[in-house]
Every structure is written in C-alpha cells, then in structure tokens.
Design an enzyme around this catalytic site. Structure first.
Site, PDB file in Angstrom:
ATOM      1  N   LYS A  83     -19.707  35.771  48.807  1.00  0.00           N
ATOM      2  CA  LYS A  83     -20.019  36.825  49.777  1.00  0.00           C
ATOM      3  C   LYS A  83     -19.723  38.214  49.207  1.00  0.00           C
ATOM      4  CE  LYS A  83     -20.059  39.098  53.819  1.00  0.00           C
ATOM      5  NZ  LYS A  83     -19.281  40.304  53.528  1.00  0.00           N
TER       6      LYS A  83
ATOM      7  N   ASP B  31     -22.437  36.174  55.734  1.00  0.00           N
ATOM      8  CA  ASP B  31     -21.135  36.215  56.394  1.00  0.00           C
ATOM      9  C   ASP B  31     -21.262  35.478  57.720  1.00  0.00           C
ATOM     10  OD1 ASP B  31     -22.586  37.876  57.993  1.00  0.00           O
ATOM     11  OD2 ASP B  31     -21.085  39.441  58.105  1.00  0.00           O
TER      12      ASP B  31
END
Length: 294
Positions: A233, A252
């Site tokens: 991420k 996310d």
DNA sequence: GCCCAGGGAATCG
DNA sequence: CGATTCCATGGG
C-alpha cells in the site's frame, strides 16, 4: 488536448486557461497530500472562493479555481518549471477519463462512470518522491489529521526555513536528527522506518533516482518494498503520488470496501492500463466522500 | 496465526 | 458521556 496558458496576473495570482477539468478542493482533499489547507487571512485574497495554500517543492504556493480558470499564487517562472508538472497539467486527462469510463461493462461501468462524475476534476499530483515516501510511511495505520500533525512537526523541527514556513526536511536532516527525535515529533513506531529510509538515502545505499529510472513497475515496487515499513500500500501510494507512476493502484480499506460492495470483490486494475491510479482516485473519492445511500 | 506498537478520529452503547 | 474500534507494517 488543450494547452494551459497564463491569460493574466493580478496581486500575484496567475490566471490560467485551458486546463480542462480541474477541481482544487477535490485534488487537495483526497488524501494524496498533507500540507495544504485553507488560505490564511494574511494572504493576498484569491479571486475565487475555496483556495488552498501550502508548501510543496520547497515553496509556499496557493491554488484556486472556478471551474473555468485555474488560479495559482506563484511567479510565472515557477508555474512553467514546477507547478505545471506538479499539477499534471501536461497530462491528457480528457483521454484518461474516456479510457476509464469505457474500460468496464455492465454494472461495473455504471459505478465507474458515477465515480468519474463524483470525483470530476481530481488530478494526481506529482509530488517530491522523498516527501511522498516519508508521508506514506507515516500514513500507515493512521488517520489524516494525525498524519498532517506529524509531518508539520517534522518540517518545523528539521525543515529548511523558507518564506511562509518550512520546507519538507531532507533525508540528510532526518538521518542526522535521529530516531528518537523523529519519534518525538509524534511518529510513533514509524519513527524507526523513517529514520532508516533517511539514513539509507543519505548515505547512498538506497537511491530514489534508481526507482525513478526503473522502467518496470514491478521492479520499482520491489525496490521500495525493500525498505522497512514499506509494504504494498505504501509503495503504491509513493509510486503514484511521488513518482508519477499513474498505473499504480493502492488498495486501502476504502478501496477494498468499494471493490467488495460495487464490483463483487473483484476489480482488475490492468483494464485501466496506465491510468489505473486515476481510476483508483475516482473510486476512492466516490466511496469516501460522495454522499450517497447504502 | 496472533498480538502489539502512537494516538486521534470515527463509531458505538 | 465513556468505551471500543480503526488504521498498514514488521517483529516477537
């Protein structure tokens, strides 16, 4: 594609035509940057409402728009040399929008087009790679107000003094400051990650330029993920917002939610080609900010 | 696999 | 109101 052109200048505010869809509010409030806020009262008033002001690329700057014109508080030279690129005004967003709108079919396409409408005018910023890396390391397991607070604290303590505030601290400055000093800025357990990354870059054992020059997305991603505290991420956000890699597709909790709820748990980013990152921003904004039932 | 590491915001009871 | 949950990653 339209060509951005300065049409006039007043009180330091450049008036720019030919930028296509551009939303200042959406671009600076979608979680990609952390150092912009409302225009201070001390600032020369913007020609239109809802201006944002902040520090990026070592300079204080302000932006505003009215849907037709973009306004930038900067000198002409910086507009050409810095902000044109920073705001991705040189990228073909009309083409990108078409590509994204027609990449899917059926219900998926309907959601994508709704997201496109809800998030119209968002631009992917091309931020400084080091600032992006550092910011998204801080962003992990964290919320936006606190991310901003930690970054401002780091800038105030270790950033160079510039007109209007503090530049983002260099890797050297943070490497010298030490892990405890970074912790004292409120970074928590991320202090170790920031300090290690700063040290490696300062001493040359990790090269941001090498990441920039890596053609293969997967290889660039692997380089970043070799840093402690950088996972998929954080790496994707850094590549997207700091290295201009618009094919990056950070997932996310909000993105997972929109994928689960609107796309039956499956969404292949490669259908958007080099513009997957923009599609991601549209969907993120759609799910997170667009007021909607269910 | 599971828990923990800052701390502020969001959400819950 | 106070209590609980959330957050992205690595280490124990």
């Amino acid at each position: 594609m339209q060509h951005p052109t300065i049409v006039s200048s007043e009180n330091g505010w450049l008036k720019i035509a030919g930028v296509g869809d551009f939303s200042t509010v959406r671009t600076f409030d979608c979680g990609q940057c952390f150092r912009f806020g409302p225009l201070p009262a001390s600032f020369p008033p913007a020609p239109v409402p809802d201006a944002v002001c902040g520090i990026a690329m070592g300079r204080q700057v302000a932006f505003a728009d009215n849907g037709t014109y973009l306004y930038i508080y900067a000198d002409k030279k910086d507009f050409e040399n810095i902000w044109l690129r920073y705001l991705s005004l040189d990228a073909d967003y009309a083409y990108a929008g078409e590509k994204i709108a027609h990449a899917l079919s059926g219900q998926g396409q309907a959601h994508m087009q709704a997201a496109l409408e809800a998030a119209k005018g968002i631009r992917i910023l091309r931020q400084d790679p080091w600032e992006a890396l550092c910011s998204f390391i801080i962003s992990q397991n964290n919320n936006i107000p606190r991310i901003r607070k930690i970054i401002e604290s780091l800038c105030r303590e270790y950033g160079e003094v510039i007109p209007g505030g503090y530049a983002f601290p260099t890797p050297d400055a943070l490497a010298q400051a030490g892990r405890d000093a970074i912790f004292a800025c409120g970074a928590g357990f991320r202090a170790t990650y920031i300090w290690e990354a700063a040290r490696k870059i300062a001493e040359g054992t990790f090269s941001l330029a090498a990441v920039q020059q890596t053609q293969s997305y997967d290889e660039a991603n692997e380089l970043l993920c070799s840093l402690k505290g950088v996972g998929p991420k954080v790496s994707a956000c850094t590549l997207l917002f700091g290295f201009g890699r618009t094919e990056a597709f950070p997932i996310d909790v909000w993105m997972q939610r929109v994928i689960d709820r609107r796309f039956g748990g499956k969404l292949d980013p490669t259908v958007f080609g080099d513009w997957a990152g923009l599609a991601q921003q549209y969907l993120f904004y759609y799910e997170r900010y667009a007021p909607r039932s269910s």
